[in-house]
Design a protein around this motif. Structure first.
Motif, PDB file in Angstrom:
ATOM      1  N   LEU A   1       0.833  -1.209   0.000  1.00 55.75           N
ATOM      2  CA  LEU A   1       0.000   0.000   0.000  1.00 55.75           C
ATOM      3  C   LEU A   1       0.869   1.262   0.000  1.00 55.75           C
ATOM      4  O   LEU A   1       0.383   2.343  -0.323  1.00 55.75           O
ATOM      5  CB  LEU A   1      -0.991  -0.022   1.167  1.00 55.75           C
TER       6      LEU A   1
ATOM      7  N   TYR B   1      -6.887   0.601  -7.771  1.00 56.59           N
ATOM      8  CA  TYR B   1      -6.729   1.192  -6.433  1.00 56.59           C
ATOM      9  C   TYR B   1      -6.810   2.715  -6.403  1.00 56.59           C
ATOM     10  O   TYR B   1      -6.737   3.303  -5.319  1.00 56.59           O
ATOM     11  CB  TYR B   1      -5.403   0.725  -5.820  1.00 56.59           C
TER      12      TYR B   1
ATOM     13  N   ALA C   1      -4.422  -5.784   3.188  1.00 61.21           N
ATOM     14  CA  ALA C   1      -3.981  -6.015   1.803  1.00 61.21           C
ATOM     15  C   ALA C   1      -3.946  -7.528   1.529  1.00 61.21           C
ATOM     16  O   ALA C   1      -4.864  -8.236   1.930  1.00 61.21           O
ATOM     17  CB  ALA C   1      -2.664  -5.305   1.537  1.00 61.21           C
ATOM     18  N   ALA C   2      -2.875  -8.018   0.906  1.00 56.73           N
ATOM     19  CA  ALA C   2      -2.862  -9.436   0.515  1.00 56.73           C
ATOM     20  C   ALA C   2      -2.939 -10.376   1.720  1.00 56.73           C
ATOM     21  O   ALA C   2      -3.435 -11.510   1.604  1.00 56.73           O
ATOM     22  CB  ALA C   2      -1.613  -9.738  -0.301  1.00 56.73           C
TER      23      ALA C   2
ATOM     24  N   HIS D   1      -6.119 -12.440   2.891  1.00 56.34           N
ATOM     25  CA  HIS D   1      -6.522 -13.733   2.341  1.00 56.34           C
ATOM     26  C   HIS D   1      -5.658 -14.896   2.834  1.00 56.34           C
ATOM     27  O   HIS D   1      -5.927 -16.038   2.516  1.00 56.34           O
ATOM     28  CB  HIS D   1      -6.470 -13.660   0.805  1.00 56.34           C
TER      29      HIS D   1
ATOM     30  N   HIS E   1     -10.946  -2.123   2.528  1.00 54.80           N
ATOM     31  CA  HIS E   1     -10.287  -2.375   1.250  1.00 54.80           C
ATOM     32  C   HIS E   1     -10.680  -1.290   0.262  1.00 54.80           C
ATOM     33  O   HIS E   1     -11.858  -0.892   0.212  1.00 54.80           O
ATOM     34  CB  HIS E   1     -10.710  -3.737   0.679  1.00 54.80           C
TER      35      HIS E   1
ATOM     36  N   ARG F   1      -9.544 -13.656  -3.701  1.00 53.33           N
ATOM     37  CA  ARG F   1      -9.707 -12.463  -2.844  1.00 53.33           C
ATOM     38  C   ARG F   1     -11.056 -12.460  -2.119  1.00 53.33           C
ATOM     39  O   ARG F   1     -11.311 -11.606  -1.283  1.00 53.33           O
ATOM     40  CB  ARG F   1      -9.597 -11.188  -3.684  1.00 53.33           C
TER      41      ARG F   1
HETATM   42  C1  DQA Z   1      -6.717  -4.650  -1.081  1.00 49.00           C
HETATM   43  C2  DQA Z   1      -7.296  -5.896  -1.747  1.00 49.00           C
HETATM   44  C3  DQA Z   1      -6.328  -7.075  -1.606  1.00 49.00           C
HETATM   45  O1  DQA Z   1      -6.896  -8.224  -2.250  1.00 49.00           O
HETATM   46  C4  DQA Z   1      -5.010  -6.760  -2.267  1.00 49.00           C
HETATM   47  O2  DQA Z   1      -4.099  -7.818  -2.080  1.00 49.00           O
HETATM   48  C5  DQA Z   1      -4.436  -5.466  -1.820  1.00 49.00           C
HETATM   49  C6  DQA Z   1      -5.317  -4.331  -1.583  1.00 49.00           C
HETATM   50  C7  DQA Z   1      -7.595  -3.398  -1.307  1.00 49.00           C
HETATM   51  O3  DQA Z   1      -7.407  -2.419  -0.580  1.00 49.00           O
HETATM   52  O4  DQA Z   1      -8.429  -3.384  -2.221  1.00 49.00           O
HETATM   53  O5  DQA Z   1      -3.219  -5.316  -1.736  1.00 49.00           O
HETATM   54  O6  DQA Z   1      -6.664  -4.871   0.330  1.00 49.00           O
END
Ligand code: DQA
Length: 147
Positions: free
Chosen positions: A11, A22, A74-75, A78, A98, A109
């Motif tokens: 991020l 994003y 973020a990732a 998951h 998110h 996701r």
């Molecule tokens: C995220 C969504 C996640 O799947 C992804 O890995 C991210 C950003 C989002 O803010 O949309 O890094 O968390």
């Protein structure tokens, strides 16, 4: 009232990273908007970003002084049982946010390990997800204080 905001891995690249997914705002710009809103809501904010799972676990373990946590894992959303367990351990009211709508994207996701230990999830409103998340966190924390 003090709220902790945690931004997870990658991020720090916002603005340059998959802008179609994003958005174009950088993390600094989002943090500035969060601080403006915090001032309006009369709450104090600490904001951290980390690319490291263990560091995020440490931040959560040390978050007992905060009224609530707003986290974009973020990732790690998951994959991370460690982050989920840390939130469950400290029992801090947590709002998962998110930028993108994770339920509208790739199947991997759709599953959040963080959602079951969060008060709720805000997903799909771009940088506004963070602002909505902060408002939600303050409301939750205020109710907890009143109760
Ligand atoms: C995220 C969504 C996640 O799947 C992804 O890995 C991210 C950003 C989002 O803010 O949309 O890094 O968390």
């Amino acid at each position: 009232m003090r709220i902790l905001i945690i931004h997870g891995p990658n991020l720090n690249l916002l603005g340059k990273r998959e802008a179609d997914v994003y958005g174009t705002k950088t993390l600094d710009e989002i943090n500035k908007l969060l601080k403006q809103l915090a001032k309006k809501l009369k709450v104090e904010l600490d904001i951290r970003q980390s690319n490291h799972e263990g560091e995020i676990v440490d931040l959560i373990q040390n978050s007992k002084k905060y009224a609530a946590l707003v986290i974009n894992p973020a990732a790690y959303t998951h994959t991370s049982i460690a982050i989920r367990d840390a939130i469950a351990a400290v029992e801090i009211p947590t709002v998962e946010v998110h930028l993108s709508n994770i339920h509208k994207r790739e199947e991997f996701r759709h599953k959040s390990l963080i959602a079951p230990v969060s008060h709720g999830q805000i997903s799909g409103f771009g940088y506004e997800s963070y602002l909505l998340g902060l408002r939600a966190a303050v409301s939750i924390a205020e109710n907890i204080v009143e109760n």
